[in-house]
Design a protein around this motif. Structure first.
Motif, PDB file in Angstrom:
ATOM      1  N   CYS A 157       0.827  -1.213   0.000  1.00 30.72           N
ATOM      2  CA  CYS A 157       0.000   0.000   0.000  1.00 30.72           C
ATOM      3  C   CYS A 157       0.864   1.266   0.000  1.00 30.72           C
ATOM      4  CB  CYS A 157      -0.935  -0.006   1.204  1.00 30.72           C
ATOM      5  SG  CYS A 157      -2.212  -1.284   1.134  1.00 30.72           S
ATOM      6  N   THR A 160       2.221   1.619  -3.500  1.00 29.25           N
ATOM      7  CA  THR A 160       1.204   1.877  -4.523  1.00 29.25           C
ATOM      8  C   THR A 160       0.408   3.153  -4.261  1.00 29.25           C
ATOM      9  OG1 THR A 160       0.978  -0.520  -4.815  1.00 29.25           O
ATOM     10  CG2 THR A 160      -0.756   0.871  -5.758  1.00 29.25           C
ATOM     11  N   TYR A 161       0.099   3.408  -2.991  1.00 36.54           N
ATOM     12  CA  TYR A 161      -0.788   4.524  -2.646  1.00 36.54           C
ATOM     13  C   TYR A 161      -0.127   5.564  -1.738  1.00 36.54           C
ATOM     14  CZ  TYR A 161      -4.197   1.051  -4.240  1.00 36.54           C
ATOM     15  OH  TYR A 161      -4.890   0.114  -4.968  1.00 36.54           O
ATOM     16  N   SER A 162       1.111   5.343  -1.379  1.00 33.07           N
ATOM     17  CA  SER A 162       1.887   6.278  -0.536  1.00 33.07           C
ATOM     18  C   SER A 162       1.409   6.324   0.908  1.00 33.07           C
ATOM     19  CB  SER A 162       1.866   7.704  -1.128  1.00 33.07           C
ATOM     20  OG  SER A 162       2.399   7.706  -2.435  1.00 33.07           O
ATOM     21  N   HIS A 163       0.599   5.347   1.304  1.00 35.27           N
ATOM     22  CA  HIS A 163       0.110   5.286   2.684  1.00 35.27           C
ATOM     23  C   HIS A 163      -0.051   3.824   3.093  1.00 35.27           C
ATOM     24  CE1 HIS A 163      -0.712   9.584   2.963  1.00 35.27           C
ATOM     25  NE2 HIS A 163      -1.340   9.515   1.803  1.00 35.27           N
ATOM     26  N   LEU A 168      -5.692   4.488   4.225  1.00 30.82           N
ATOM     27  CA  LEU A 168      -6.405   4.594   2.958  1.00 30.82           C
ATOM     28  C   LEU A 168      -7.889   4.842   3.202  1.00 30.82           C
ATOM     29  CD1 LEU A 168      -4.806   1.540   1.111  1.00 30.82           C
ATOM     30  CD2 LEU A 168      -4.052   3.933   1.049  1.00 30.82           C
ATOM     31  N   THR A 172     -10.566   2.464  -1.362  1.00 32.10           N
ATOM     32  CA  THR A 172      -9.241   1.942  -1.693  1.00 32.10           C
ATOM     33  C   THR A 172      -8.920   0.720  -0.854  1.00 32.10           C
ATOM     34  OG1 THR A 172      -8.528   4.203  -2.207  1.00 32.10           O
ATOM     35  CG2 THR A 172      -6.812   2.541  -1.985  1.00 32.10           C
TER      36      THR A 172
END
Length: 257
Positions: A157, A160-163, A168, A172
């Motif tokens: 995560c 891919t999502y910076s968190h 999220l 997400t």
């Protein structure tokens, strides 16, 4: 089906064949997958090893509910567990969600049992991926699956999502859980589908267990599906199919709602 039930990911492929009209319907179906002993709790005695938490504190006297402090999971893992089970069984007008029902506490308590240590499993090698009908073949016990799986999902995560997962937003998180279920995410050290299956099974168990094990707080899961709990006798209602059970559930400790 209510929109809040969208995260009940593991049976979505079956829903086209067996449509469910509510989250109550989903959970009535899911409860069939939970061992009967988990619902009422057929073994409540603690051995000297299972009564001790990871910190060496006796589990029998630890606080429950809002004051509960995890013994196995660290802060990041604890945040992940809350965020994940909240999406697997979210709260809605029909009943409490997994967090409100105490599922995180249930899972944490289970990590200090012989089950989570694989004490009753055959754990000698070789460890090879066999045919599905041969069952579980990995060398990882439930404690390992959680420790390695949570770290791997958070790493995915963050990349891919910076968190991490718990930071999220809900859609997400659902996307990540769906990918885990499908096995479409490559995780280090643990197969994504195996980790998801472990998490989902323990979430179900915690939602429907006897409250003595930390989950099913206030017997909310039982009340929602009309399960009588650990009552000594309810034979008068066994064959009254479709009729609502007129009395509330009773826990192993004799508590009523």
């Amino acid at each position: 089906m209510h929109t809040t039930a969208r995260s009940n990911l593991a049976i979505k492929n079956n829903m086209a064949q067996s449509p469910l009209t509510s989250r109550r319907g989903f959970l009535r179906t899911a409860v069939a997958l939970v061992p009967a002993g988990t619902l009422a709790g057929c073994e409540v005695k603690q051995s000297a090893t299972t009564a001790q938490g990871a910190s060496g504190t006796a589990a029998a006297g630890q606080p429950s509910g809002a004051d509960y402090k995890p013994h196995f999971f660290d802060a990041k893992e604890w945040a992940f567990i809350h965020a994940a089970v909240d999406r697997l069984i979210p709260s809605d007008s029909e009943g409490p969600g997994a967090v409100e029902a105490g599922v995180p506490e249930f899972i944490d308590r289970q990590m200090d049992t012989p089950y989570a240590h694989g004490a009753l499993w055959y754990m000698q090698g070789p460890f090879t991926q066999g045919a599905p009908e041969l069952g579980y073949q990995l060398k990882l016990v439930p404690r390992d699956l959680y420790r390695l799986g949570i770290a791997a999902v958070n790493a995915h995560c963050t990349k891919t999502y910076s968190h991490p997962f718990d930071a999220l937003d809900a859609p997400t998180r659902d996307t990540v859980l769906t990918a885990l279920e499908k096995g479409s995410i490559e995780l280090a050290d643990v197969p994504a589908g195996v980790f998801f299956g472990q998490l989902l099974q323990n979430t179900r168990e915690g939602y429907f267990c006897d409250p003595i094990h930390g989950g099913n707080r206030d017997m909310g899961g039982w009340k929602m599906i009309g399960f009588p709990g650990a009552r000594a006798d309810f034979m008068d209602f066994v064959n009254q199919n479709g009729q609502a059970y007129p009395y509330g559930p009773v826990s192993i400790e004799g508590k009523r709602t």
